[in-house]
Structure formats: structure tokens, C-alpha cells
Design a protein around this motif. Structure first.
Motif, PDB file in Angstrom:
ATOM      1  N   LEU A  17       1.157  -1.163  -0.605  1.00  0.00           N
ATOM      2  CA  LEU A  17      -0.598   0.342  -0.430  1.00  0.00           C
ATOM      3  C   LEU A  17       0.655   1.384   0.295  1.00  0.00           C
ATOM      4  O   LEU A  17       1.909   1.378   0.700  1.00  0.00           O
ATOM      5  N   ALA A  18       0.942   1.679  -0.866  1.00  0.00           N
ATOM      6  CA  ALA A  18       1.611   3.264  -1.490  1.00  0.00           C
ATOM      7  C   ALA A  18       0.892   4.241  -0.488  1.00  0.00           C
ATOM      8  O   ALA A  18      -0.576   4.163  -0.091  1.00  0.00           O
ATOM      9  N   LYS A  19       1.638   5.256   0.426  1.00  0.00           N
ATOM     10  CA  LYS A  19       0.571   6.197   0.498  1.00  0.00           C
ATOM     11  C   LYS A  19       0.299   7.473   0.441  1.00  0.00           C
ATOM     12  O   LYS A  19       0.153   7.580  -1.090  1.00  0.00           O
ATOM     13  N   ARG A  20      -1.674   7.464   0.389  1.00  0.00           N
ATOM     14  CA  ARG A  20      -3.669   8.078  -0.145  1.00  0.00           C
ATOM     15  C   ARG A  20      -3.131   9.169   0.906  1.00  0.00           C
ATOM     16  O   ARG A  20      -2.838   9.186   1.706  1.00  0.00           O
ATOM     17  N   ILE A 181       2.014  11.271  -3.874  1.00  0.00           N
ATOM     18  CA  ILE A 181       2.849  13.038  -4.798  1.00  0.00           C
ATOM     19  C   ILE A 181       4.106  11.787  -5.101  1.00  0.00           C
ATOM     20  O   ILE A 181       3.730  10.916  -5.174  1.00  0.00           O
ATOM     21  N   VAL A 182       4.261  12.711  -6.137  1.00  0.00           N
ATOM     22  CA  VAL A 182       5.338  11.398  -7.528  1.00  0.00           C
ATOM     23  C   VAL A 182       6.368  12.043  -7.424  1.00  0.00           C
ATOM     24  O   VAL A 182       7.283  11.879  -8.089  1.00  0.00           O
ATOM     25  N   SER A 183       6.388  13.513  -6.968  1.00  0.00           N
ATOM     26  CA  SER A 183       8.383  14.214  -7.445  1.00  0.00           C
ATOM     27  C   SER A 183       7.637  15.412  -5.696  1.00  0.00           C
ATOM     28  O   SER A 183       6.638  15.589  -6.088  1.00  0.00           O
ATOM     29  N   LYS A 221       3.540   7.711 -13.135  1.00  0.00           N
ATOM     30  CA  LYS A 221       3.326   5.867 -12.288  1.00  0.00           C
ATOM     31  C   LYS A 221       4.143   6.854 -10.781  1.00  0.00           C
ATOM     32  O   LYS A 221       4.930   6.733 -10.810  1.00  0.00           O
ATOM     33  N   TYR A 222       2.903   5.821  -9.846  1.00  0.00           N
ATOM     34  CA  TYR A 222       4.043   5.725  -8.068  1.00  0.00           C
ATOM     35  C   TYR A 222       4.871   5.124  -8.601  1.00  0.00           C
ATOM     36  O   TYR A 222       6.183   5.892  -8.027  1.00  0.00           O
ATOM     37  N   GLU A 223       5.219   4.614  -9.050  1.00  0.00           N
ATOM     38  CA  GLU A 223       6.343   3.503  -8.632  1.00  0.00           C
ATOM     39  C   GLU A 223       6.981   3.819  -9.565  1.00  0.00           C
ATOM     40  O   GLU A 223       8.749   3.295 -10.203  1.00  0.00           O
ATOM     41  N   ASN A 224       7.034   4.302 -11.029  1.00  0.00           N
ATOM     42  CA  ASN A 224       8.219   5.267 -11.249  1.00  0.00           C
ATOM     43  C   ASN A 224       8.898   7.378 -10.903  1.00  0.00           C
ATOM     44  O   ASN A 224       9.490   7.245 -11.513  1.00  0.00           O
ATOM     45  N   VAL A 497      20.380   8.899  -7.557  1.00  0.00           N
ATOM     46  CA  VAL A 497      19.731   8.240  -6.650  1.00  0.00           C
ATOM     47  C   VAL A 497      20.001   7.014  -8.201  1.00  0.00           C
ATOM     48  O   VAL A 497      19.927   7.290  -9.168  1.00  0.00           O
ATOM     49  N   TYR A 498      20.517   5.768  -7.953  1.00  0.00           N
ATOM     50  CA  TYR A 498      20.492   4.352  -9.000  1.00  0.00           C
ATOM     51  C   TYR A 498      19.357   4.015  -9.395  1.00  0.00           C
ATOM     52  O   TYR A 498      18.854   3.565  -7.893  1.00  0.00           O
ATOM     53  N   THR A 499      18.687   3.862 -10.262  1.00  0.00           N
ATOM     54  CA  THR A 499      17.095   3.111 -10.521  1.00  0.00           C
ATOM     55  C   THR A 499      17.493   2.462 -10.991  1.00  0.00           C
ATOM     56  O   THR A 499      16.383   1.543 -11.953  1.00  0.00           O
TER      57      THR A 499
END
Length: 609
Positions: A17-20, A181-183, A221-224, A497-499
Motif C-alpha cells: 500500500l503506497a501512501k494516499r 505524491i509522485v515528485s 506512475k507512483y512506482e516510477n 539515485v541509482y534506478t
């Protein structure tokens, strides 16, 4: 014991569950650390600088005003931390920025604080040392500088005519996708309204710290969301060049490996045809016989220091398995690799859980080499990597404590890691050693070993030199990863930040393949000149890449970074020594196991007397 394994496994479970956020819900901003930008390890608590704290945000009560008592030291509200965050030196503290989801705020005063001359000088010294600070919103890092120096000479660093300005306003920029929040990033306006000159403080000065908040929709997207840091002005990068460089290295290494494989296969084919030609007279064959078949009575002679060889091979196999499982878990999303400290946590847990593999490989090889001292075999396998790591850790952690740096690990984290090694790693190593010993038969070589060792020819061309071949064994695998090493170093010892873990997995795959091929080729040429001391040579050929990695770390430190100081240098060279040692063990095992299989195969094909 079952509860211990369960607790360790929890470190690898990714939160589903990501923060909403709801509209106008409070968004917590936490501060982490501050320190010189060029020395990422030399970090100190954010509130070691006299920024606004809780005590500065409330008014004194009438009783305090009447008694003249000073405000007590504010209680810092700490943010929950995971194991990996403690390991990398994170100590987050909640702040009182009043930020609400989807509620912009053009300007708001955080506090107005009177700073003493000593506090102003503390800010000035930090700005002159290029201090930066780090904040977090929903696990998204944000960076900014404490201030800037105007009029400084870039060549002479002449500060006499320069002016030191403190940033007193922070502008937050948040991007959202629906209710997430994505950025997150911040900017620091440097106009006269939002900076204050603290070049020569002679009297206390009242500073008004303020902030603003902007929200904008982002189609991400949140995961990206961590991918946005590739475009960050604070940590600029070259994404396209990264891909082109790794593809270029991959193609080059692939061509070299294919070329080497074709040559080796053709040479082996000719050798097999010559050795197995039944139409040739036996006496004539004996007279013309030369090369690797001639040493069939010595090639499987037990090498010296079998205890150390088996322990090093077991530790290398354990590290190989750990790296593969961590990369696979990152690619499959079992844990979130971009989360602070997640990679380090997963590596520690995986290394402990794969101790069975280390004990199994070490015990199996020790049994094949007719070893007798089983207790020391298990102890050496268990300690050969953690012991040097422990010694380096004790030195650098003590140094960090003396300097008051956040890089010093808390005692509770030390106890957790120690329990992981004592109650998980050691028992699994013992179990693996016992299983490897009992399930392995005594090694039956394809050729009978002679009682008297054969003399090794000493004369030969210059390119048969052992040191030269060891250098060649390390250079080619290093060339497969040196491009990626720069980005890994910039992530570990910098602010990137390595992705791109897909590229990292590809680099490790290339490294394993090239190490295996080059070691087998060099061992073949060694056997062809009738030198049967291949056991330790194969391990050292594979492990030479670790020496090249450590040599590259010196180049990176002095030529590609601006790091300086005893604390930063001790952390860098101490832990880079451990990382290089881990690569030496890991690739040494790859080279040795590949060579062992190769030697057994070629001598099992031909008929040995």
C-alpha cells in the motif's frame, strides 16, 4: 529460530500500500542531515545548524517570561526508520512546515529567530564549506544548499572580497497523480528579499525563515517516481550516454569473448585429434607428445592451503548467490530498491540466508581435496569475509563517533546486525558444511596422480610471465563494468539515485561470463606450457578484477570527485577495500569453478596412462 528467520524475511517484503492523501491532509516534511556537498559521508544532524525548531515556533508562557527561564531543549519528533536507513546514516526528524495536500501556499513564515554572532558564524562557515541539507516528503528526497558565496574566485578561492548569503526561504514544488505524491523538489530564491548577508556578523541578527508550496499535476506512475531524479538540477545525469556506454561495452566484451572462444575451441579440437589418433604409433606419439596431456600425472595433485582455498571458494559462492538474489528481487519488485538503504538491508539479509550455500561449497570442495580439519574449515568459511568487514567497520565507526558524524551506526543497529550474523549466518554455515561433507564422495580424478611431482619448465617467452597474465585476467572483466562503475560510485559516494537495475544485472552477467572465459583460456595456456599449478592460479586470475576495482577507486577519489578529509577518506578507502575484496572472492570462485570443470573435462576426454 523460526521467528528469527521470519523477522529477517520481513526486511525484504515490499509494502503493497503506497501512501494516499485526502484533500487538505497534512503532508509531513522531515529533515535528515547537513554536511559538505563534496563529502557525502561527512554528515551531521540538520539541527546542528541553528535552523528553526519547535521551541522557536511557540511563544513563551507568562510564567516563563516572569521567571526569566529559557526555553527547554525542544523534543525532536523522530520519523520511523528501517534498518537500511540506520546503516546508511539517516536520522530523520519531523518538522513543522504546515503543508496540506493539494493546498498551495505562496508564502508562509516558519519562524522569526534572533541568531547570535556565534550562530551566524556557524552558518557562514557552513556556507563557505558548501554545506547542503536533505529533506524528505513521502520518502522522496530533496536537496538544497544552506547558502551561497558571491564574488568568490574559482581559481584562488579568495574569500576576502566575497559576500556570504544565507538562504532564508524554501520553495517546495510537489507533483501529484490523483491522491499520491509522485515528485518533490525545492528551490532556493537568491534575490535580495529571500537572502541575508552574514559575511561579517558583529551583532545578533533577526532572521525570518519562510517557505512556499506549489502543487502541479504530473502524469507519472507512483512506482516510477524515482525516475524524475534523472532530470534533477541538483544531481544532473546523462541518461542516454549511460545506455550507449553500457551497450558499447557489452558489444566489445561480447566480440572479445566470442573471438577467444573460437580460438580456444579450435586449439582444443586440434589437441583432441592429435591425442586420440589411434592410427599413430604409440612410440611415435610418446616422442612427439607435449603440452597439457604430458602433465596428466600432476594436474590433479592436491594444492597447498586447501583449507583456505575451500573457505575462499565457499565465501565467493555465497557472495555470488547473494548478488544474484538481490538483483533478481530488485527486478521482480520484491522490495523497492530505490528506497533509502533497501539494497544494503536486502544484501545483509540475503548474505545471512545464503550462508548455507557457502558452507555447502566449502565443505564439498574440502572433502574432495581430502581435508581433515572440518571445524576450522567451517570457521574460516564463516569469518573469511565478515572478519575484515568487522575490523574496517570498527575503525571508521569510531572515527565517525569522534567527529560527531551521523555516519556512526547506533548501538541498537549494531546489535541487530550482530544477531543476524550470529544466529542466522553461523548456523546456516555449519549446516551447509555438514551437508557438503556428508553428501560428497572423495574426488576421483580422471588421471592417476604420480608420487613424484614433475619439474615445471622455467624458460619461456615474456608473455608467459605469471604477473602479466594475472594483469590480463583482471583487465578484460574490468573493461566490462568500468562504465557502470562510474554510475555506481556516483550513487554510493555521491548524491545520485541509482534506478537502472536492469543495466546493473546485465553488467554483472557480463562480468561473470567474461571472468569465466578469460580464466579458462589462461589456465589452458598455463597447462599447455606444462605448468600444473593451476588451482590457486585460477582463483587469483578471477579475483584480479577486485584489484582493478580498488585501483579505480583511487582514480575516482582524486580525479573524479572533490572528496577530502580524514573522515571521508577513511570511509571511502576502507569500505572500497571491503567491496573490492568481496569482488575478489566472488570472481575468484567463478574463475576457479570454471577452471575446475574445464580441467576435469579435457582430461576425461583423452586417454591418460
Amino acid at each position: 529460530m523460526r521467528s528469527t528467520y521470519f523477522a529477517a524475511a520481513l526486511f525484504l517484503v515490499r509494502s503493497a500500500l503506497a501512501k494516499r492523501y485526502a484533500f487538505d491532509e497534512r503532508v509531513t516534511v522531515s529533515v535528515n542531515k547537513a554536511g559538505p556537498f563534496n563529502n557525502p559521508t561527512e554528515t551531521y544532524p540538520y539541527y546542528s545548524l541553528p535552523y528553526c525548531r519547535k521551541a522557536d515556533l511557540r511563544e513563551e508562557s507568562p510564567s516563563e517570561l516572569a521567571s526569566g527561564e529559557k526555553l527547554k531543549e525542544p523534543r525532536k519528533e523522530k520519523v520511523p526508520h528501517e534498518l537500511g536507513e540506520f546503516l546508511i546514516g539517516d536520522r530523520k526528524v519531523a518538522t513543522d512546515y504546515d503543508i496540506r495536500f493539494f493546498s498551495p501556499k505562496p508564502f508562509s513564515v516558519l519562524c522569526e529567530r534572533e541568531l547570535s554572532v556565534e550562530q551566524l558564524k556557524q552558518f557562514r562557515d557552513a556556507i563557505e564549506d558548501e554545506y547542503y541539507f536533505e529533506m524528505f516528503v513521502d520518502d522522496l528526497p530533496m536537496w538544497g544548499f544552506v547558502g551561497h558565496v558571491d564574488g568568490e574566485s574559482l581559481l584562488t578561492r579568495d574569500l576576502d572580497r566575497s559576500r556570504v548569503h544565507l538562504f532564508q526561504h524554501v520553495q517546495f514544488h510537489f507533483g501529484y497523480n490523483k491522491d499520491q505524491i509522485v515528485s518533490a523538489k525545492l528551490s532556493l530564491p537568491d534575490d535580495d528579499e529571500h537572502v541575508v548577508d552574514i559575511t561579517d556578523p558583529v551583532a545578533p541578527m533577526k532572521i525570518r525563515f519562510s517557505y512556499g508550496v506549489e502543487w502541479e499535476p504530473v502524469n507519472l506512475k507512483y512506482e516510477n517516481r524515482m525516475m524524475t531524479y534523472h532530470d534533477s538540477a541538483f544531481i544532473p545525469t546523462t541518461f542516454e550516454i549511460h545506455w550507449l556506454s553500457i551497450i558499447n561495452s557489452f558489444v566489445l566484451v561480447l566480440l572479445l569473448t566470442a573471438f577467444l572462444s573460437v580460438i580456444l575451441m579450435r586449439v582444443l579440437k586440434n589437441d583432441f585429434s592429435r591425442y586420440m589418433d589411434v592410427e599413430v604409433d604409440n612410440e611415435g606419439l610418446a616422442e612427439d607428445e607435449s603440452g597439457w596431456k604430458l602433465i596428466n600425472g600432476d594436474v590433479f595433485r592436491v594444492p597447498p592451503y586447501t583449507l583456505l582455498l575451500s573457505a575462499a571458494s565457499g565465501a565467493g559462492a555465497q557472495l555470488c548467490t547473494t548478488v544474484l538474489l538481490v538483483l533478481l528481487s530488485a527486478l521482480l519488485g520484491i522490495f523497492r530498491p530505490t528506497k533509502r538503504g533497501a539494497i544494503l538491508t536486502s544484501f545483509l539479509v540475503m548474505y545471512s540466508l545464503t550462508a548455507f550455500v557457502g558452507g555447502l561449497v566449502a565443505g564439498r570442495l574440502y572433502k574432495q581435496l581430502d581435508g581433515r580439519n572440518w571445524v576450522w574449515n567451517i570457521i574460516c568459511t564463516y569469518l573469511i569475509f565478515p572478519l575484515p568487514l568487522f575490523l574496517v567497520f570498527c575503525f571508521v565507526n569510531t572515527l565517525a563517533l569522534v567527529h560527531g558524524s551521523m555516519a556512526a551506526m547506533p548501538i541498537t543497529t549494531i546489535i541487530v546486525v550482530a544477531c543476524l550474523f550470529v544466529f542466522v549466518n553461523f548456523p546456516l554455515t555449519v549446516i551447509g558444511g555438514i551437508v557438503g561433507r556428508n553428501l560428497t564422495d572423495r574426488f576421483e580424478p580422471p588421471c592417476r596422480t604420480k608420487k613424484q611431482p614433475r619439474e615445471i619448465p622455467q624458460d619461456g617467452p615474456w608473455y608467459h610471465n605469471s604477473l602479466l597474465q594475472l594483469m590480463m585476467a583482471g583487465l578484460l572483466p574490468f573493461s566490462a563494468i568500468y562504465v557502470e562503475l562510474h554510475y555506481i560510485f556516483a550513487s554510493i559516494w555521491g548524491h545520485k539515485v541509482y534506478t537502472l537495475f536492469g543495466i546493473l544485472a546485465l553488467a554483472f552477467l557480463m562480468l561473470y561470463i567474461v571472468t569465466s572465459f578469460i580464466t579458462v583460456a589462461l589456465i589452458y595456456f598455463q597447462l599447455a606450457r606444462e605448468d600444473y599449478h593451476w588451482w590457486w592460479r585460477s582463483f587469483m586470475c578471477g579475483g584480479m578484477t577486485g584489484i582493478f576495482i580498488y585501483a579505480y577507486s583511487f582514480f575516482y577519489y582524486f580525479q573524479r570527485s572533490n572528496m577530502a578529509g580524514m573522515l571521508q577518506g577513511s570511509f571511502f578507502f576502507g569500505y572500497m577495500g571491503i567491496i573490492s575484496y568481496a569482488f575478489a572472492l566472488m570472481l575468484g570462485y567463478i574463475g576457479f569453478s570454471s577452471s575446475f570443470s574445464f580441467v576435469k573435462h579435457i582430461y576425461s576426454v583423452v586417454k591418460c596412462d
